[in-house]
Motif scaffolding. Structure first.
Motif, PDB file in Angstrom:
ATOM      1  N   GLU A  77       0.890  -1.294  -0.281  1.00 21.63           N
ATOM      2  CA  GLU A  77       0.066  -0.068  -0.010  1.00 21.63           C
ATOM      3  C   GLU A  77       0.928   1.234  -0.017  1.00 21.63           C
ATOM      4  O   GLU A  77       1.796   1.423   0.840  1.00 21.63           O
ATOM      5  CB  GLU A  77      -1.181  -0.055   1.282  1.00 21.63           C
ATOM      6  CG  GLU A  77      -2.109   1.239   1.300  1.00 21.63           C
ATOM      7  CD  GLU A  77      -2.861   0.756   2.551  1.00 21.63           C
ATOM      8  OE1 GLU A  77      -3.857   1.003   2.460  1.00 21.63           O
ATOM      9  OE2 GLU A  77      -2.422   0.651   3.509  1.00 21.63           O
TER      10      GLU A  77
ATOM     11  N   HIS B  11       0.837   5.652  -0.349  1.00 21.72           N
ATOM     12  CA  HIS B  11       0.335   6.845  -0.550  1.00 21.72           C
ATOM     13  C   HIS B  11       1.292   8.061  -0.904  1.00 21.72           C
ATOM     14  O   HIS B  11       2.213   8.123   0.161  1.00 21.72           O
ATOM     15  CB  HIS B  11      -0.605   7.056   0.873  1.00 21.72           C
ATOM     16  CG  HIS B  11      -1.753   6.415   1.138  1.00 21.72           C
ATOM     17  ND1 HIS B  11      -1.727   5.047   1.840  1.00 21.72           N
ATOM     18  CD2 HIS B  11      -2.960   6.538   0.781  1.00 21.72           C
ATOM     19  CE1 HIS B  11      -2.833   4.744   1.524  1.00 21.72           C
ATOM     20  NE2 HIS B  11      -3.745   5.520   1.293  1.00 21.72           N
TER      21      HIS B  11
ATOM     22  N   ALA C 197      -7.579   1.474 -12.549  1.00 22.13           N
ATOM     23  CA  ALA C 197      -7.013   2.673 -12.030  1.00 22.13           C
ATOM     24  C   ALA C 197      -8.264   3.709 -12.222  1.00 22.13           C
ATOM     25  O   ALA C 197      -9.179   3.563 -13.146  1.00 22.13           O
ATOM     26  CB  ALA C 197      -6.074   3.346 -12.674  1.00 22.13           C
TER      27      ALA C 197
ATOM     28  N   ASN D  44      -6.026   6.575  -7.912  1.00 23.88           N
ATOM     29  CA  ASN D  44      -5.774   5.377  -7.302  1.00 23.88           C
ATOM     30  C   ASN D  44      -5.466   4.295  -8.233  1.00 23.88           C
ATOM     31  O   ASN D  44      -6.430   4.290  -9.152  1.00 23.88           O
ATOM     32  CB  ASN D  44      -6.956   5.425  -6.591  1.00 23.88           C
ATOM     33  CG  ASN D  44      -7.025   3.981  -5.715  1.00 23.88           C
ATOM     34  OD1 ASN D  44      -7.546   2.936  -6.206  1.00 23.88           O
ATOM     35  ND2 ASN D  44      -6.075   3.947  -4.644  1.00 23.88           N
TER      36      ASN D  44
ATOM     37  N   ARG E 161      -4.767   0.034  -8.781  1.00 23.71           N
ATOM     38  CA  ARG E 161      -4.542  -1.321  -8.085  1.00 23.71           C
ATOM     39  C   ARG E 161      -4.097  -2.073  -9.028  1.00 23.71           C
ATOM     40  O   ARG E 161      -4.386  -2.302 -10.188  1.00 23.71           O
ATOM     41  CB  ARG E 161      -5.949  -2.104  -7.757  1.00 23.71           C
ATOM     42  CG  ARG E 161      -5.886  -3.524  -7.279  1.00 23.71           C
ATOM     43  CD  ARG E 161      -7.256  -3.995  -7.004  1.00 23.71           C
ATOM     44  NE  ARG E 161      -7.181  -5.391  -6.739  1.00 23.71           N
ATOM     45  CZ  ARG E 161      -7.170  -5.858  -5.696  1.00 23.71           C
ATOM     46  NH1 ARG E 161      -7.022  -5.270  -4.731  1.00 23.71           N
ATOM     47  NH2 ARG E 161      -6.909  -7.393  -5.621  1.00 23.71           N
TER      48      ARG E 161
ATOM     49  N   ASN F  25      -1.660  -1.379  -3.932  1.00 20.31           N
ATOM     50  CA  ASN F  25      -2.676  -0.132  -4.120  1.00 20.31           C
ATOM     51  C   ASN F  25      -2.036   1.085  -3.743  1.00 20.31           C
ATOM     52  O   ASN F  25      -1.383   1.194  -2.727  1.00 20.31           O
ATOM     53  CB  ASN F  25      -4.037  -0.698  -3.161  1.00 20.31           C
ATOM     54  CG  ASN F  25      -4.986   0.248  -3.235  1.00 20.31           C
ATOM     55  OD1 ASN F  25      -5.290   0.837  -4.307  1.00 20.31           O
ATOM     56  ND2 ASN F  25      -5.811   0.644  -2.068  1.00 20.31           N
TER      57      ASN F  25
ATOM     58  N   THR G 112      -2.135   5.408  -4.227  1.00 16.84           N
ATOM     59  CA  THR G 112      -2.853   6.801  -4.126  1.00 16.84           C
ATOM     60  C   THR G 112      -1.680   7.742  -4.542  1.00 16.84           C
ATOM     61  O   THR G 112      -0.782   7.784  -3.504  1.00 16.84           O
ATOM     62  CB  THR G 112      -3.902   6.995  -3.008  1.00 16.84           C
ATOM     63  OG1 THR G 112      -4.736   5.707  -2.939  1.00 16.84           O
ATOM     64  CG2 THR G 112      -4.397   8.451  -3.207  1.00 16.84           C
TER      65      THR G 112
ATOM     66  N   SER H 133      -1.541  12.181  -5.014  1.00 16.18           N
ATOM     67  CA  SER H 133      -2.478  13.408  -5.022  1.00 16.18           C
ATOM     68  C   SER H 133      -1.600  14.286  -4.878  1.00 16.18           C
ATOM     69  O   SER H 133      -0.668  14.516  -4.098  1.00 16.18           O
ATOM     70  CB  SER H 133      -3.303  13.270  -3.951  1.00 16.18           C
ATOM     71  OG  SER H 133      -4.076  14.767  -4.119  1.00 16.18           O
TER      72      SER H 133
END
Length: 331
Positions: free
Chosen positions: A141, A143, A182, A196, A198, A208, A210, A212
């Motif tokens: 994961e 971010h 996505a 996002n 996967r 996964n 993300t 931004s």
């Protein structure tokens, strides 16, 4: 001592200039080229460095070319340097298109020259702290959130930010990509600002992600989950944490780490929480020095042109998935 020349002295280019000078045991900085005459004159004065009149003149004068120019120029400059017999460091992403990247890979393989791509997070001390730990993540994961900055919005957040994590995840998963899904939204620019994705790998691992560039706070975290461990990597705050499950009498338990016991279906286990030392480094200086080492030792660069191609290829697969998903949403 390798002679190195710098192409591009914008914000990041100036950082490279300073880092090359710090890497004085690896390189002799012979000068730079910048397409903007005013910037070139200013940099020449400030850093007391020769400003070359063209990329060709600079390339002819050095052994290694450090390319820190807009992505749209990477293909032509890398190709020019390789055909002139020069090793190359090029900022990420490798090129604007996969076709351009494929051609550069072919030239690199044909000439035997070294090309390193500037995926600098590979040299983040929090990632380096993983050391020789055996990693076989089943789930990843990531971010990567950033507050808005107009610089970089000429490309989507996938090529701007997410590509850092794509390179890391491809390295960690160590498998071919099987499927990509996505979705993304353009909030303040003409290309997606939040995405996002996967990613499913052939070996069964799943990631996964993300990314931004329209966030209230900055975050750069990767979490790895595998049968015997949970690993947290904070690339922003430079912290790494291992949480592992052991049998009570396991001799490999570290007495210096924080521990607690829990009841499980298999009996009493020990949760071991360890934070390896994270040693501060200058990541850009380190990646430049690693290229010098690969040239001198005739070894594969830490982030090879093939790595750069794979990250770009996956970025485009995600971009295509975002477009496909957007077409399904009614306007």
């Amino acid at each position: 001592m390798l002679k190195i020349g710098l192409l591009g002295t914008g914000h990041l280019g100036k950082i490279h200039l300073k880092c090359i000078r710090l890497a004085k045991e690896s390189y002799e900085l012979i000068g730079f080229y910048d397409a903007n005459p005013e910037i070139a004159a200013s940099v020449a004065r400030e850093y007391k460095l020769e400003a070359f009149d063209s990329p060709a003149e600079l390339i002819a004068a050095c052994d290694v070319v450090d390319i820190v120019t807009p992505t749209t120029t990477h293909y032509a400059l890398v190709k020019q340097a390789l055909l002139a017999g020069r090793h190359v460091f090029v900022e990420k992403p490798l090129t604007s298109t996969l076709e351009e990247a494929r051609e550069l890979v072919e030239i690199c393989e044909r000439t035997g020259l070294k090309v390193q791509v500037g995926h600098v997070e590979r040299f983040n001390p929090a990632l380096l702290a993983l050391g020789d730990h055996q990693l076989r993540p089943f789930f990843i994961e990531a971010h990567r959130l950033a507050t808005f900055n107009p610089r970089g919005t000429d490309v989507s957040v996938i090529l701007d930010l997410m590509i850092h994590d794509l390179d890391i995840i491809l390295k960690l998963a160590n498998s071919e990509v099987a499927e990509v899904r996505a979705s993304g939204v353009a909030v303040v620019s003409k290309t997606p600002d939040i995405v996002n994705a996967r990613i499913e790998f052939v070996n069964g691992a799943v990631a996964n992600l993300t990314a931004s560039r329209f966030s209230m706070k900055n975050m750069r975290k990767i979490r790895l989950f595998q049968p015997d461990a949970y690993i947290s990597i904070d690339l922003l705050d430079k912290e790494t944490q291992f949480i592992r499950l052991f049998d009570v009498n396991d001799p490999s338990l570290d007495p210096e780490s924080a521990q607690m016991t829990i009841e499980t279906a298999d009996g009493v286990k020990v949760i071991d929480i360890a934070q390896p030392d994270v040693n501060p480094v200058n990541a850009i200086q380190l990646e430049l020095e690693s290229l010098a080492a690969s040239i001198n030792e005739d070894s594969t660069p830490a982030v090879s042109i093939h790595d750069g191609y794979r990250a770009l290829e996956l970025a485009y697969l995600i971009s295509e998935a975002v477009e496909e998903n957007r077409d399904k949403i009614p306007v």
